[in-house]
Write a protein that holds these residues in place. Structure first.
Motif, short mmCIF file in Angstrom:
data_model
loop_
_atom_site.label_atom_id
_atom_site.label_comp_id
_atom_site.label_asym_id
_atom_site.label_seq_id
_atom_site.Cartn_x
_atom_site.Cartn_y
_atom_site.Cartn_z
N ASP A 132 1.30 -1.34 0.21
CA ASP A 132 0.31 -0.08 0.00
C ASP A 132 0.66 1.87 0.05
N ASP A 133 0.99 1.88 -1.17
CA ASP A 133 2.13 3.08 -0.94
C ASP A 133 1.88 3.92 -0.62
N SER A 134 0.32 4.08 -0.67
CA SER A 134 0.04 5.18 0.20
C SER A 134 0.66 5.36 1.77
N GLY A 135 0.68 4.35 2.70
CA GLY A 135 0.83 4.45 4.10
C GLY A 135 2.98 4.27 4.37
N ASP A 161 7.25 6.27 10.45
CA ASP A 161 7.39 6.12 12.25
C ASP A 161 6.41 7.35 12.95
N LEU A 162 5.79 8.25 11.89
CA LEU A 162 5.72 9.65 12.06
C LEU A 162 3.73 9.05 12.09
N THR A 163 4.34 8.42 10.44
CA THR A 163 2.79 7.68 9.91
C THR A 163 2.24 7.10 10.38
N LYS A 164 1.89 6.28 11.30
CA LYS A 164 2.31 5.21 11.83
C LYS A 164 1.54 6.33 13.55
N ARG A 165 2.42 6.55 13.81
CA ARG A 165 1.79 7.54 15.01
C ARG A 165 0.50 8.30 14.58
#
Length: 315
Positions: free
Chosen positions: A37-40, A307-311
């Motif tokens: 999933d390239d968006s993530g 990591d920022l996206t996951k948080r």
């Protein structure tokens, strides 16, 4: 060495409770543990392009270091040195990176068998290293003499099939085919034959329902059959036994254990080219790849961003 082989036999026997689809079927390994999933983020692409372990090392590099290393990799992928990366070249590269675990396994065994260190392994070298002094007395000192004789016969047949030029000596590629026959089209008949021999207890050259179930399940006195055994019986009669004669022949076993699957490396090569090929000429240059570098490799910066996206998603 014989003790190791015996241990493998014991492990195979002990696996009677493992459903057949897990035990016997040779699936292609996944390119990555991550969802595509390239968006993530591009973790899937990084692991597909570099291999899982190498992708981790890039995550520790600065963006500049990652791009420098990627530029060198591009030069390696461009096998005909025409300045372009074709689909065939990228596909070959991804397949090569995904096979590194196989190459590492072959390297681990190579020195054990290449006794004269000539860069090749003869059948006699392999046979003597594996079976040693027991060959002189034809395994008479061993309790399970028949098992070892059968293993020797099987090894010789597999070695001869892997030895494409029939000179009795295996190159590294031929030895790889010997150790990992499921990876090579010309070895698939051997994989099927060995599977039939493992399961076919009455020696008629085919597999009946009792043998099929017996390969994965042994009933205990007074105990009922698990639900998955009933499911496997249905699989045998409705799907595996294509001609409905009550047996699995070699063709049916091949269809079972070597299913035709999507070539994930081929799909990934097409995906990377589609996303990177700005002039749409169906091939990509080093300049195009470096302009889209973070799809191919990671770095400290991209890793931090993911990591920022996951948080953020967790908040």
């Amino acid at each position: 060495m014989l003790r190791s082989l015996a241990a493998l036999c014991v492990l195979a026997t002990a696996a009677f409770a493992v459903p057949a689809q897990e035990k016997r079927i040779h699936h292609q390994a996944d390119l990555s543990d991550h969802a595509h999933d390239d968006s993530g983020g591009f973790q899937y692409d990084h692991e597909a392009f570099l291999g899982k372990e190498e992708a981790k090392t890039f995550d520790q590099l600065t963006p500049e270091e990652s791009k420098d290393k990627l530029a060198k990799i591009v030069e390696r992928i461009d096998m005909d040195k025409d300045g372009y990366i074709s689909h065939a070249e990228l596909h070959h590269w991804i397949k090569h990176r995904q096979r590194r675990y196989i190459e590492e396994n072959v390297n681990k065994h190579w020195k054990d068998y290449d006794k004269n260190q000539d860069g090749k392994i003869g059948w006699e070298e392999y046979k003597n290293t594996t079976y040693g002094n027991y060959l002189d007395d034809e395994f008479d000192d061993l309790d399970n003499k028949a098992t070892y004789k059968s293993m020797l016969t099987r090894d010789e047949r597999r070695f001869k099939t892997a030895d494409r030029d029939a000179d009795g000596i295996a190159t590294r590629e031929e030895f790889t085919a010997f150790l990992h026959p499921e990876e090579y089209d010309h070895m698939k008949d051997v994989v099927v034959q060995e599977t039939v021999e493992d399961i076919d207890k009455n020696g008629d050259g085919k597999i009946n329902l009792e043998e099929y179930i017996g390969d994965m399940y042994t009933s205990e006195d007074g105990g009922g059959e698990p639900d998955w055994v009933q499911t496997e019986k249905k699989q045998f009669s409705e799907f595996r036994d294509v001609n409905k004669d009550g047996y699995l022949d070699a063709d049916e076993v091949a269809h079972w254990i070597l299913p035709g699957e999507v070539d994930h490396a081929d799909n990934e090569a097409k995906h990377l080219i589609y996303e990177t090929d700005t002039d749409k000429d169906q091939k990509i240059t080093k300049k195009e790849i470096l302009a889209n570098w973070n799809m191919f490799v990671g770095s400290q910066a991209t890793n931090y961003g993911e990591d920022l996206t996951k948080r953020h998603d967790e908040l």
